[in-house]
Write a protein that holds these residues in place. Structure first.
Motif, PDB file in Angstrom:
ATOM      1  N   SER A 258      31.933 179.614 -27.977  1.00  0.00           N
ATOM      2  CA  SER A 258      32.789 180.389 -28.074  1.00  0.00           C
ATOM      3  C   SER A 258      33.805 179.963 -29.119  1.00  0.00           C
ATOM      4  N   HIS A 259      34.218 181.226 -30.501  1.00  0.00           N
ATOM      5  CA  HIS A 259      35.192 180.621 -31.522  1.00  0.00           C
ATOM      6  C   HIS A 259      36.440 180.858 -30.667  1.00  0.00           C
ATOM      7  N   ALA A 260      36.765 181.924 -29.990  1.00  0.00           N
ATOM      8  CA  ALA A 260      38.077 182.283 -29.513  1.00  0.00           C
ATOM      9  C   ALA A 260      38.528 181.521 -27.855  1.00  0.00           C
ATOM     10  N   THR A 261      38.039 180.248 -28.135  1.00  0.00           N
ATOM     11  CA  THR A 261      38.858 180.040 -26.696  1.00  0.00           C
ATOM     12  C   THR A 261      39.589 178.719 -27.820  1.00  0.00           C
ATOM     13  N   LYS A 262      40.176 177.814 -26.218  1.00  0.00           N
ATOM     14  CA  LYS A 262      41.138 176.896 -26.173  1.00  0.00           C
ATOM     15  C   LYS A 262      40.278 175.870 -25.160  1.00  0.00           C
ATOM     16  N   LYS A 275      44.529 162.327  -7.097  1.00  0.00           N
ATOM     17  CA  LYS A 275      44.619 162.814  -9.300  1.00  0.00           C
ATOM     18  C   LYS A 275      44.128 163.333  -9.235  1.00  0.00           C
ATOM     19  N   ALA A 276      43.772 164.310 -10.742  1.00  0.00           N
ATOM     20  CA  ALA A 276      42.624 164.643 -11.125  1.00  0.00           C
ATOM     21  C   ALA A 276      42.914 165.148 -12.841  1.00  0.00           C
ATOM     22  N   GLU A 277      42.236 164.795 -13.449  1.00  0.00           N
ATOM     23  CA  GLU A 277      42.172 165.049 -14.681  1.00  0.00           C
ATOM     24  C   GLU A 277      41.065 166.471 -15.501  1.00  0.00           C
ATOM     25  N   ALA A 278      41.365 167.106 -15.117  1.00  0.00           N
ATOM     26  CA  ALA A 278      41.197 168.430 -15.021  1.00  0.00           C
ATOM     27  C   ALA A 278      41.176 168.968 -16.775  1.00  0.00           C
ATOM     28  N   VAL A 279      39.757 169.806 -16.865  1.00  0.00           N
ATOM     29  CA  VAL A 279      39.045 170.374 -17.647  1.00  0.00           C
ATOM     30  C   VAL A 279      39.268 171.524 -17.524  1.00  0.00           C
ATOM     31  N   VAL A 280      40.745 172.348 -18.712  1.00  0.00           N
ATOM     32  CA  VAL A 280      40.327 173.887 -18.149  1.00  0.00           C
ATOM     33  C   VAL A 280      40.340 173.961 -19.894  1.00  0.00           C
ATOM     34  N   VAL A 281      39.734 175.793 -20.135  1.00  0.00           N
ATOM     35  CA  VAL A 281      39.275 176.700 -21.033  1.00  0.00           C
ATOM     36  C   VAL A 281      40.232 177.635 -21.081  1.00  0.00           C
ATOM     37  N   LYS A 300      44.880 190.630 -12.190  1.00  0.00           N
ATOM     38  CA  LYS A 300      46.218 192.263 -11.802  1.00  0.00           C
ATOM     39  C   LYS A 300      46.564 192.287 -13.726  1.00  0.00           C
ATOM     40  N   ILE A 301      45.268 191.945 -14.667  1.00  0.00           N
ATOM     41  CA  ILE A 301      45.402 192.447 -16.217  1.00  0.00           C
ATOM     42  C   ILE A 301      43.990 193.177 -16.561  1.00  0.00           C
ATOM     43  N   ARG A 302      43.622 193.947 -17.598  1.00  0.00           N
ATOM     44  CA  ARG A 302      42.687 194.575 -18.771  1.00  0.00           C
ATOM     45  C   ARG A 302      42.156 193.935 -19.411  1.00  0.00           C
ATOM     46  N   PRO A 303      40.601 194.109 -19.545  1.00  0.00           N
ATOM     47  CA  PRO A 303      40.023 192.979 -20.511  1.00  0.00           C
ATOM     48  C   PRO A 303      40.507 193.066 -22.007  1.00  0.00           C
ATOM     49  N   GLY A 304      40.788 191.783 -22.739  1.00  0.00           N
ATOM     50  CA  GLY A 304      40.712 191.846 -23.745  1.00  0.00           C
ATOM     51  C   GLY A 304      42.355 192.162 -23.891  1.00  0.00           C
ATOM     52  N   THR A 305      43.509 191.893 -23.193  1.00  0.00           N
ATOM     53  CA  THR A 305      45.184 192.012 -23.408  1.00  0.00           C
ATOM     54  C   THR A 305      45.698 190.123 -23.575  1.00  0.00           C
ATOM     55  N   VAL A 306      45.509 189.194 -22.443  1.00  0.00           N
ATOM     56  CA  VAL A 306      46.064 188.132 -22.835  1.00  0.00           C
ATOM     57  C   VAL A 306      45.069 187.113 -22.415  1.00  0.00           C
ATOM     58  N   PRO A 307      45.104 186.050 -22.475  1.00  0.00           N
ATOM     59  CA  PRO A 307      44.420 184.706 -23.023  1.00  0.00           C
ATOM     60  C   PRO A 307      44.299 184.345 -21.098  1.00  0.00           C
ATOM     61  N   VAL A 308      43.332 184.379 -20.805  1.00  0.00           N
ATOM     62  CA  VAL A 308      42.651 183.825 -19.340  1.00  0.00           C
ATOM     63  C   VAL A 308      42.009 182.201 -19.416  1.00  0.00           C
ATOM     64  N   CYS A 309      42.372 181.553 -18.346  1.00  0.00           N
ATOM     65  CA  CYS A 309      42.091 180.081 -18.259  1.00  0.00           C
ATOM     66  C   CYS A 309      41.303 179.822 -17.361  1.00  0.00           C
ATOM     67  N   HIS A 310      40.671 178.979 -17.198  1.00  0.00           N
ATOM     68  CA  HIS A 310      39.891 178.677 -15.439  1.00  0.00           C
ATOM     69  C   HIS A 310      39.738 176.706 -16.083  1.00  0.00           C
ATOM     70  N   PHE A 311      39.716 176.274 -14.313  1.00  0.00           N
ATOM     71  CA  PHE A 311      39.443 174.861 -14.249  1.00  0.00           C
ATOM     72  C   PHE A 311      38.049 175.045 -14.451  1.00  0.00           C
ATOM     73  N   LEU A 312      37.043 173.464 -14.921  1.00  0.00           N
ATOM     74  CA  LEU A 312      36.148 173.361 -14.220  1.00  0.00           C
ATOM     75  C   LEU A 312      35.413 172.474 -13.542  1.00  0.00           C
ATOM     76  N   PRO A 313      34.309 172.793 -12.519  1.00  0.00           N
ATOM     77  CA  PRO A 313      33.902 172.471 -12.091  1.00  0.00           C
ATOM     78  C   PRO A 313      34.067 171.237 -12.452  1.00  0.00           C
ATOM     79  N   THR A 314      33.277 169.651 -11.205  1.00  0.00           N
ATOM     80  CA  THR A 314      33.233 167.688 -11.669  1.00  0.00           C
ATOM     81  C   THR A 314      31.568 167.936 -12.571  1.00  0.00           C
TER      82      THR A 314
END
Length: 323
Positions: A258-262, A275-281, A300-314
Protein backbone atom coordinates in the motif's frame (compact mmCIF):
# COMPACT_ATOMS: atom_id res chain seq x y z
CA UNK A 1 -6.25 -37.78 16.88
CA UNK A 2 -5.82 -34.74 14.70
CA UNK A 3 -2.92 -35.05 12.31
CA UNK A 4 -0.19 -32.55 13.11
CA UNK A 5 0.81 -29.94 10.58
CA UNK A 6 4.36 -31.30 10.87
CA UNK A 7 3.20 -34.77 9.84
CA UNK A 8 1.09 -33.34 7.01
CA UNK A 9 4.10 -31.47 5.63
CA UNK A 10 6.36 -34.54 5.82
CA UNK A 11 3.79 -36.80 4.14
CA UNK A 12 3.12 -34.22 1.46
CA UNK A 13 6.81 -33.89 0.63
CA UNK A 14 7.13 -37.67 0.37
CA UNK A 15 4.10 -37.95 -1.92
CA UNK A 16 5.15 -35.19 -4.31
CA UNK A 17 8.76 -36.29 -4.31
CA UNK A 18 10.77 -33.41 -2.87
CA UNK A 19 14.30 -34.70 -3.30
CA UNK A 20 17.29 -33.99 -1.11
CA UNK A 21 18.88 -32.42 -4.18
CA UNK A 22 16.25 -29.70 -4.54
CA UNK A 23 17.80 -26.26 -4.44
CA UNK A 24 16.95 -24.56 -1.13
CA UNK A 25 14.65 -21.52 -1.54
CA UNK A 26 17.18 -19.25 0.17
CA UNK A 27 19.47 -19.66 -2.86
CA UNK A 28 16.99 -17.63 -4.89
CA UNK A 29 16.90 -14.94 -2.20
CA UNK A 30 20.68 -14.57 -2.28
CA UNK A 31 20.74 -14.38 -6.07
CA UNK A 32 18.10 -11.63 -6.25
CA UNK A 33 18.86 -9.80 -2.99
CA UNK A 34 22.58 -10.41 -2.32
CA UNK A 35 22.85 -7.47 0.10
CA UNK A 36 19.62 -8.11 2.03
CA UNK A 37 19.92 -10.25 5.19
CA UNK A 38 17.15 -12.80 5.66
CA UNK A 39 15.10 -11.90 8.78
CA UNK A 40 14.63 -14.48 11.51
CA UNK A 41 10.91 -14.78 10.75
CA UNK A 42 11.85 -16.39 7.43
CA UNK A 43 15.10 -18.17 8.40
CA UNK A 44 13.19 -20.37 10.86
CA UNK A 45 11.15 -21.76 7.95
CA UNK A 46 14.05 -23.28 6.04
CA UNK A 47 14.82 -26.98 5.98
CA UNK A 48 17.57 -28.06 8.34
CA UNK A 49 20.95 -29.28 7.08
CA UNK A 50 19.93 -32.93 7.36
CA UNK A 51 16.93 -32.36 5.09
CA UNK A 52 14.28 -32.62 7.82
CA UNK A 53 11.41 -30.19 7.69
CA UNK A 54 11.50 -27.53 10.36
CA UNK A 55 8.10 -27.88 11.97
CA UNK A 56 6.17 -28.39 15.16
CA UNK A 57 4.32 -31.27 16.76
CA UNK A 58 1.59 -28.91 17.98
CA UNK A 59 -0.42 -29.30 14.80
CA UNK A 60 -2.77 -26.83 13.17
CA UNK A 61 -4.86 -25.43 15.96
CA UNK A 62 -8.24 -23.76 15.65
CA UNK A 63 -7.07 -20.72 17.57
CA UNK A 64 -4.07 -19.70 15.46
CA UNK A 65 -3.51 -16.65 17.60
CA UNK A 66 -2.62 -16.41 21.26
CA UNK A 67 -5.77 -16.26 23.41
CA UNK A 68 -6.36 -12.92 25.07
CA UNK A 69 -3.41 -11.02 23.59
CA UNK A 70 -4.99 -9.61 20.48
CA UNK A 71 -3.51 -11.72 17.71
CA UNK A 72 -6.48 -13.58 16.26
CA UNK A 73 -9.98 -12.44 15.34
CA UNK A 74 -12.42 -15.34 15.01
CA UNK A 75 -14.80 -15.74 12.12
CA UNK A 76 -16.99 -18.64 11.07
CA UNK A 77 -16.09 -20.94 8.22
CA UNK A 78 -19.29 -21.45 6.17
CA UNK A 79 -20.56 -25.01 6.12
CA UNK A 80 -18.13 -26.41 8.67
CA UNK A 81 -19.65 -25.34 11.97
CA UNK A 82 -16.11 -24.52 13.07
CA UNK A 83 -14.79 -21.19 14.30
CA UNK A 84 -11.42 -20.35 12.78
CA UNK A 85 -9.31 -17.31 13.53
CA UNK A 86 -8.12 -14.82 10.95
CA UNK A 87 -5.69 -12.03 11.52
CA UNK A 88 -6.80 -8.51 12.38
CA UNK A 89 -4.43 -7.46 9.58
CA UNK A 90 -7.09 -8.62 7.10
CA UNK A 91 -9.06 -5.41 6.90
CA UNK A 92 -12.32 -6.76 5.44
CA UNK A 93 -13.33 -8.59 8.62
CA UNK A 94 -15.45 -7.35 11.49
CA UNK A 95 -14.78 -8.22 15.12
CA UNK A 96 -17.32 -9.48 17.65
CA UNK A 97 -18.01 -7.81 20.99
CA UNK A 98 -16.30 -10.74 22.74
CA UNK A 99 -13.11 -10.28 20.75
CA UNK A 100 -13.10 -6.56 21.43
CA UNK A 101 -13.64 -7.20 25.15
CA UNK A 102 -10.75 -9.69 25.22
CA UNK A 103 -8.41 -7.14 23.66
CA UNK A 104 -9.24 -4.09 25.75
CA UNK A 105 -6.01 -2.90 27.34
CA UNK A 106 -3.76 -4.48 24.69
CA UNK A 107 -1.82 -2.38 22.21
CA UNK A 108 -2.88 -4.48 19.25
CA UNK A 109 -3.81 -1.26 17.43
CA UNK A 110 -2.88 2.25 18.50
CA UNK A 111 -2.68 5.77 17.13
CA UNK A 112 0.46 7.07 15.44
CA UNK A 113 0.54 10.04 17.82
CA UNK A 114 1.29 7.56 20.63
CA UNK A 115 4.39 6.22 18.92
CA UNK A 116 6.74 8.26 21.11
CA UNK A 117 9.66 7.53 23.46
CA UNK A 118 8.33 6.91 26.96
CA UNK A 119 4.94 5.62 25.81
CA UNK A 120 3.72 2.54 27.67
CA UNK A 121 1.98 -0.26 25.79
CA UNK A 122 0.73 -3.66 26.87
CA UNK A 123 1.47 -6.25 24.23
CA UNK A 124 2.53 -9.82 23.61
CA UNK A 125 5.17 -10.62 20.99
CA UNK A 126 5.00 -14.13 19.65
CA UNK A 127 4.39 -16.36 16.64
CA UNK A 128 0.93 -16.73 15.18
CA UNK A 129 1.36 -19.94 13.16
CA UNK A 130 3.11 -23.30 13.54
CA UNK A 131 6.66 -23.19 12.23
CA UNK A 132 6.40 -25.18 8.98
CA UNK A 133 8.95 -24.98 6.18
CA UNK A 134 8.97 -23.24 2.81
CA UNK A 135 8.55 -25.49 -0.20
CA UNK A 136 10.66 -24.87 -3.30
CA UNK A 137 8.62 -22.79 -5.75
CA UNK A 138 8.48 -25.60 -8.33
CA UNK A 139 6.89 -27.86 -5.73
CA UNK A 140 4.50 -25.25 -4.33
CA UNK A 141 3.33 -24.36 -7.84
CA UNK A 142 2.54 -28.01 -8.54
CA UNK A 143 0.02 -28.13 -5.67
CA UNK A 144 -3.59 -26.90 -5.91
CA UNK A 145 -4.20 -23.73 -3.91
CA UNK A 146 -7.76 -22.50 -4.36
CA UNK A 147 -11.21 -22.95 -2.85
CA UNK A 148 -12.47 -24.26 -6.19
CA UNK A 149 -10.08 -27.22 -5.84
CA UNK A 150 -10.62 -27.71 -2.11
CA UNK A 151 -11.24 -31.47 -2.36
CA UNK A 152 -8.00 -31.91 -4.26
CA UNK A 153 -6.17 -29.72 -1.75
CA UNK A 154 -7.34 -31.95 1.12
CA UNK A 155 -6.46 -35.09 -0.81
CA UNK A 156 -2.91 -33.90 -1.51
CA UNK A 157 -2.48 -32.92 2.14
CA UNK A 158 -4.05 -36.18 3.43
CA UNK A 159 -6.65 -34.31 5.47
CA UNK A 160 -10.24 -35.31 6.24
CA UNK A 161 -12.92 -32.87 5.08
CA UNK A 162 -14.56 -32.67 8.54
CA UNK A 163 -11.33 -32.04 10.45
CA UNK A 164 -10.37 -28.82 12.22
CA UNK A 165 -7.25 -28.70 10.05
CA UNK A 166 -9.41 -28.73 6.92
CA UNK A 167 -11.48 -25.83 8.28
CA UNK A 168 -8.33 -23.80 8.82
CA UNK A 169 -6.98 -24.64 5.37
CA UNK A 170 -10.34 -23.52 3.96
CA UNK A 171 -10.21 -20.19 5.80
CA UNK A 172 -6.67 -19.49 4.60
CA UNK A 173 -7.70 -20.12 1.00
CA UNK A 174 -10.74 -17.81 1.37
CA UNK A 175 -8.56 -15.11 2.95
CA UNK A 176 -6.16 -15.32 0.01
CA UNK A 177 -9.07 -14.98 -2.41
CA UNK A 178 -10.62 -11.88 -0.79
CA UNK A 179 -10.57 -8.76 -2.93
CA UNK A 180 -8.00 -6.15 -1.81
CA UNK A 181 -9.21 -2.93 -0.21
CA UNK A 182 -8.85 0.34 -2.09
CA UNK A 183 -5.21 1.31 -2.63
CA UNK A 184 -3.92 -2.14 -1.75
CA UNK A 185 -2.22 -4.81 -3.86
CA UNK A 186 -2.33 -8.27 -2.30
CA UNK A 187 -0.86 -11.68 -3.01
CA UNK A 188 -0.54 -14.97 -1.14
CA UNK A 189 3.02 -16.23 -1.49
CA UNK A 190 3.25 -20.02 -1.32
CA UNK A 191 7.04 -19.99 -1.60
CA UNK A 192 9.94 -17.80 -0.56
CA UNK A 193 10.77 -17.17 -4.21
CA UNK A 194 7.29 -15.84 -4.99
CA UNK A 195 7.43 -13.59 -1.93
CA UNK A 196 10.73 -12.11 -3.12
CA UNK A 197 9.25 -11.51 -6.57
CA UNK A 198 6.14 -9.82 -5.18
CA UNK A 199 8.15 -7.54 -2.88
CA UNK A 200 10.63 -6.47 -5.56
CA UNK A 201 7.90 -5.91 -8.16
CA UNK A 202 5.65 -3.98 -5.75
CA UNK A 203 8.46 -1.73 -4.52
CA UNK A 204 10.14 -1.40 -7.92
CA UNK A 205 13.60 -2.16 -6.57
CA UNK A 206 16.00 -4.89 -5.56
CA UNK A 207 17.67 -2.60 -3.03
CA UNK A 208 15.43 -3.70 -0.20
CA UNK A 209 15.58 -4.57 3.43
CA UNK A 210 13.27 -7.05 5.12
CA UNK A 211 12.65 -6.83 8.85
CA UNK A 212 10.77 -8.79 11.49
CA UNK A 213 10.07 -8.32 15.17
CA UNK A 214 12.86 -9.62 17.43
CA UNK A 215 12.40 -10.39 21.14
CA UNK A 216 15.19 -11.19 23.61
CA UNK A 217 12.99 -13.70 25.48
CA UNK A 218 10.93 -15.59 22.87
CA UNK A 219 8.47 -16.97 25.44
CA UNK A 220 7.96 -13.74 27.35
CA UNK A 221 4.35 -13.18 28.48
CA UNK A 222 1.99 -10.37 27.69
CA UNK A 223 3.25 -7.37 29.65
CA UNK A 224 3.71 -3.61 29.71
CA UNK A 225 6.52 -2.26 27.52
CA UNK A 226 8.01 1.23 27.39
CA UNK A 227 9.34 2.71 24.16
CA UNK A 228 13.00 3.51 24.75
CA UNK A 229 14.50 6.96 24.25
CA UNK A 230 15.62 7.30 20.62
CA UNK A 231 13.78 4.01 20.13
CA UNK A 232 11.62 4.97 17.14
CA UNK A 233 13.27 4.53 13.73
CA UNK A 234 11.28 5.20 10.57
CA UNK A 235 11.85 2.47 7.99
CA UNK A 236 9.53 3.63 5.21
CA UNK A 237 7.70 6.92 4.73
CA UNK A 238 5.27 5.92 2.00
CA UNK A 239 5.14 2.43 0.55
CA UNK A 240 5.97 -0.91 2.10
CA UNK A 241 5.05 -4.56 1.70
CA UNK A 242 3.86 -6.47 4.75
CA UNK A 243 3.76 -10.28 4.68
CA UNK A 244 1.69 -12.07 7.31
CA UNK A 245 2.18 -15.78 8.07
CA UNK A 246 -0.94 -17.84 7.40
CA UNK A 247 -1.79 -21.23 8.97
CA UNK A 248 -1.21 -23.93 6.36
CA UNK A 249 0.56 -27.26 5.86
CA UNK A 250 3.59 -25.44 4.46
CA UNK A 251 4.75 -21.83 4.66
CA UNK A 252 2.21 -19.42 3.16
CA UNK A 253 2.34 -15.64 3.54
CA UNK A 254 -0.44 -13.12 2.90
CA UNK A 255 1.43 -10.14 1.44
CA UNK A 256 0.01 -6.73 0.68
CA UNK A 257 1.44 -3.45 -0.56
CA UNK A 258 0.00 0.00 0.00
CA UNK A 259 1.17 3.52 -0.78
CA UNK A 260 -0.58 4.97 2.26
CA UNK A 261 1.58 3.35 4.94
CA UNK A 262 4.57 4.12 7.12
CA UNK A 263 6.72 1.52 8.82
CA UNK A 264 8.91 1.79 11.91
CA UNK A 265 11.36 -0.26 13.94
CA UNK A 266 10.70 0.38 17.62
CA UNK A 267 12.86 -0.56 20.61
CA UNK A 268 10.96 -1.43 23.79
CA UNK A 269 11.74 -2.59 27.34
CA UNK A 270 9.35 -4.90 29.18
CA UNK A 271 8.60 -4.98 32.88
CA UNK A 272 10.38 -8.35 33.24
CA UNK A 273 13.50 -7.09 31.45
CA UNK A 274 12.56 -8.40 28.01
CA UNK A 275 13.93 -6.29 25.17
CA UNK A 276 12.05 -6.09 21.88
CA UNK A 277 12.85 -4.52 18.54
CA UNK A 278 9.38 -4.49 17.06
CA UNK A 279 8.10 -3.74 13.59
CA UNK A 280 5.23 -1.24 13.49
CA UNK A 281 3.07 -0.49 10.45
CA UNK A 282 0.90 2.65 10.37
CA UNK A 283 -1.96 3.07 7.90
CA UNK A 284 -2.75 6.62 6.81
CA UNK A 285 -5.93 5.69 4.94
CA UNK A 286 -8.36 3.27 6.59
CA UNK A 287 -11.44 4.51 4.71
CA UNK A 288 -11.89 1.16 2.91
CA UNK A 289 -11.66 -1.02 6.01
CA UNK A 290 -14.70 -2.76 7.47
CA UNK A 291 -16.35 -0.19 9.80
CA UNK A 292 -16.59 -2.93 12.45
CA UNK A 293 -12.90 -3.84 12.20
CA UNK A 294 -11.40 -4.41 15.64
CA UNK A 295 -9.12 -1.36 15.31
CA UNK A 296 -12.07 1.04 15.15
CA UNK A 297 -13.88 -0.67 18.00
CA UNK A 298 -10.85 -0.66 20.27
CA UNK A 299 -9.75 2.90 19.48
CA UNK A 300 -13.30 4.28 19.20
CA UNK A 301 -12.58 6.03 15.91
CA UNK A 302 -14.19 6.01 12.48
CA UNK A 303 -12.68 4.71 9.23
CA UNK A 304 -10.50 7.20 7.37
CA UNK A 305 -10.11 9.70 10.22
CA UNK A 306 -6.63 9.27 11.73
CA UNK A 307 -3.61 7.02 11.06
CA UNK A 308 -3.86 3.60 12.75
CA UNK A 309 -0.79 1.59 13.74
CA UNK A 310 -0.12 -1.97 14.87
CA UNK A 311 2.82 -4.15 15.91
CA UNK A 312 3.73 -7.22 13.88
CA UNK A 313 4.14 -10.69 15.46
CA UNK A 314 7.56 -12.32 15.30
CA UNK A 315 6.73 -14.51 12.29
CA UNK A 316 5.63 -11.65 10.01
CA UNK A 317 7.81 -9.49 7.73
CA UNK A 318 7.89 -5.95 6.36
CA UNK A 319 9.77 -5.02 3.18
CA UNK A 320 10.92 -1.49 2.32
CA UNK A 321 13.28 0.23 -0.11
CA UNK A 322 16.72 1.03 1.28
CA UNK A 323 17.10 4.73 2.00
Amino acid sequence: MAQSIYTVAILMMAVIGVSAGSLPPQNYWHSVLPHTPIPSALRQRFQSDDGATVGTSQGVVVNVGTPGVGVGVAVGTPGTGTIVNVYPFIYQYAATKTQVHDNVGSALFFLEKDLLPGSKMTVHFGKTTPNVAFLPRSVANSLPFSSSKFSEVLSRLSLKSNSKEAAIISQTLKTCEEKPVKGETKYCATSLESMVDFATASLGSRDLHAISTEVSKPNSPKQAYVIEQSGVEKVSDSKAVACHAEPYAYAVYYCHASHATKSYLVKLSGTDGTKAEAVVVCHNDTSSWNPKHIAFQLLKIRPGTVPVCHFLPTDHVVWAVDA
